[in-house]
Motif scaffolding. Structure first.
Motif, mmCIF file in Angstrom:
data_model
loop_
_atom_site.group_PDB
_atom_site.id
_atom_site.type_symbol
_atom_site.label_atom_id
_atom_site.label_comp_id
_atom_site.label_asym_id
_atom_site.label_seq_id
_atom_site.Cartn_x
_atom_site.Cartn_y
_atom_site.Cartn_z
ATOM 1 N N TYR A 272 0.841 -1.202 0.000
ATOM 2 C CA TYR A 272 0.000 0.000 0.000
ATOM 3 C C TYR A 272 0.876 1.251 0.000
ATOM 4 O O TYR A 272 0.548 2.268 -0.628
ATOM 5 C CB TYR A 272 -0.973 -0.019 1.191
ATOM 6 C CG TYR A 272 -2.047 -1.064 0.988
ATOM 7 C CD1 TYR A 272 -3.168 -0.791 0.204
ATOM 8 C CD2 TYR A 272 -1.910 -2.352 1.519
ATOM 9 C CE1 TYR A 272 -4.130 -1.758 -0.033
ATOM 10 C CE2 TYR A 272 -2.872 -3.327 1.289
ATOM 11 C CZ TYR A 272 -3.979 -3.018 0.509
ATOM 12 O OH TYR A 272 -4.924 -3.988 0.266
ATOM 13 N N ALA B 138 2.205 1.725 -3.596
ATOM 14 C CA ALA B 138 1.171 2.305 -4.461
ATOM 15 C C ALA B 138 1.034 3.798 -4.170
ATOM 16 O O ALA B 138 0.870 4.619 -5.089
ATOM 17 C CB ALA B 138 -0.156 1.579 -4.226
ATOM 18 N N ALA C 68 -2.214 4.112 -9.179
ATOM 19 C CA ALA C 68 -1.822 3.034 -8.257
ATOM 20 C C ALA C 68 -1.951 1.661 -8.909
ATOM 21 O O ALA C 68 -1.093 0.802 -8.725
ATOM 22 C CB ALA C 68 -2.659 3.107 -6.982
ATOM 23 N N THR C 69 -3.008 1.447 -9.670
ATOM 24 C CA THR C 69 -3.188 0.120 -10.273
ATOM 25 C C THR C 69 -2.311 -0.068 -11.514
ATOM 26 O O THR C 69 -2.033 -1.191 -11.909
ATOM 27 C CB THR C 69 -4.666 -0.161 -10.646
ATOM 28 O OG1 THR C 69 -5.102 0.829 -11.565
ATOM 29 C CG2 THR C 69 -5.557 -0.157 -9.417
ATOM 30 N N VAL D 104 -7.937 -0.162 -5.692
ATOM 31 C CA VAL D 104 -6.527 -0.288 -5.313
ATOM 32 C C VAL D 104 -6.356 -1.563 -4.479
ATOM 33 O O VAL D 104 -5.442 -2.361 -4.703
ATOM 34 C CB VAL D 104 -6.046 0.955 -4.516
ATOM 35 C CG1 VAL D 104 -4.653 0.732 -3.935
ATOM 36 C CG2 VAL D 104 -6.070 2.199 -5.401
ATOM 37 N N LEU E 144 -4.113 -5.000 -5.303
ATOM 38 C CA LEU E 144 -3.014 -5.468 -4.445
ATOM 39 C C LEU E 144 -3.331 -6.824 -3.810
ATOM 40 O O LEU E 144 -2.444 -7.656 -3.653
ATOM 41 C CB LEU E 144 -2.694 -4.425 -3.368
ATOM 42 C CG LEU E 144 -2.060 -3.131 -3.889
ATOM 43 C CD1 LEU E 144 -1.748 -2.178 -2.742
ATOM 44 C CD2 LEU E 144 -0.782 -3.414 -4.689
#
Ligand code: C5P
Length: 218
Positions: free
Chosen positions: A38, A41, A62-63, A107, A111
């Motif tokens: 996290y 990201a 983030a992705t 997100v 993850l």
């Protein structure tokens, strides 16, 4: 025989990183720090100059980020966009923004998929630490532990790690716990987990307790 998947959940300052790394080293298994994912990201979002309140851009960045994680307990590195970000993901800037990034469902989905892939490939077993491991990421884990400690002790430990003062560290832990509570439940023991309070226990004793639980499971 199949090597165990061990889930360690708990709030910041509970000692879960040190315990998880020591445990993985003792078991000669892999180690996965989901918090670092996290953070990675979040670092990618900050590096891209995206405003963390812009949900669409946060999710997109983030992705889409190129993230790599080392799973050896002696070297759990984090690489973001080809750059070693192991130290950068611990900055105050990342710590202050991570709860907002981690609150985005897309997100998390991304993850968690990555986490499950890493767990499935861990032939020598794996210790996975985080906040939603026992309930969401690895509900089939062989052993589930919830590590906790008194708030004052958690603040004392975190302050020692970061060279900060205890009262401002306590304030920032409280703020992050509160923000995280909208997404995961860092302050509650997941069902089916063994609760260990580390307030007055040295790391080696916490690890010994977990090894005993592992040996006694049926
Ligand atoms: O454990 P650490 O402090 O590095 O975690 C950073 C942040 O990542 C947490 O405050 C939380 O917002 C998020 N996190 C999460 N789910 C996890 C692990 C971490 O939402 N499994």
């Amino acid at each position: 025989s199949k090597k165990p998947v061990i889930a360690i959940d708990g709030p910041s300052g509970s000692g879960k990183s040190t315990v998880s790394k020591t445990l993985a080293t003792a078991l000669e298994s892999a180690y996965l720090d989901t918090g670092s994912m996290y953070r990675a990201a979040t670092y990618a979002v900050i590096q891209a100059g995206v405003d963390t309140s812009d949900a669409d851009q946060v999710v997109k960045t983030a992705t889409g980020a190129d993230l790599k994680f080392g799973t050896k307990p002696e070297d759990p590195f984090t690489v973001v966009g080809g750059e070693d970000a192991s130290a950068a993901i611990r900055s105050e800037e990342v710590t202050a923004a991570v709860s907002a990034v981690a609150s985005q469902p897309a997100v998390r989905e991304n993850l968690i998929k990555m986490q499950r892939g890493i767990i499935a490939k861990a032939k020598s077993g794996i210790v996975v630490e985080g906040r939603d491991i026992a309930e969401v990421v690895a509900p089939d884990a062989d052993l589930k532990v919830y590590l906790t400690a008194d708030p004052a002790e958690r603040a004392r430990r975190r302050a020692a790690e970061t060279d900060g003062d205890e009262s401002s560290t306590q304030a920032s832990i409280d703020k992050r716990d509160k923000a995280d509570s909208k997404t995961t439940r860092p302050l509650e023991a997941p069902e089916g987990s063994h609760v260990i309070d580390s307030t007055e226990l040295p790391i080696v004793e916490v690890v010994a307790k977990i090894l005993a639980l592992l040996n006694n499971r049926n």
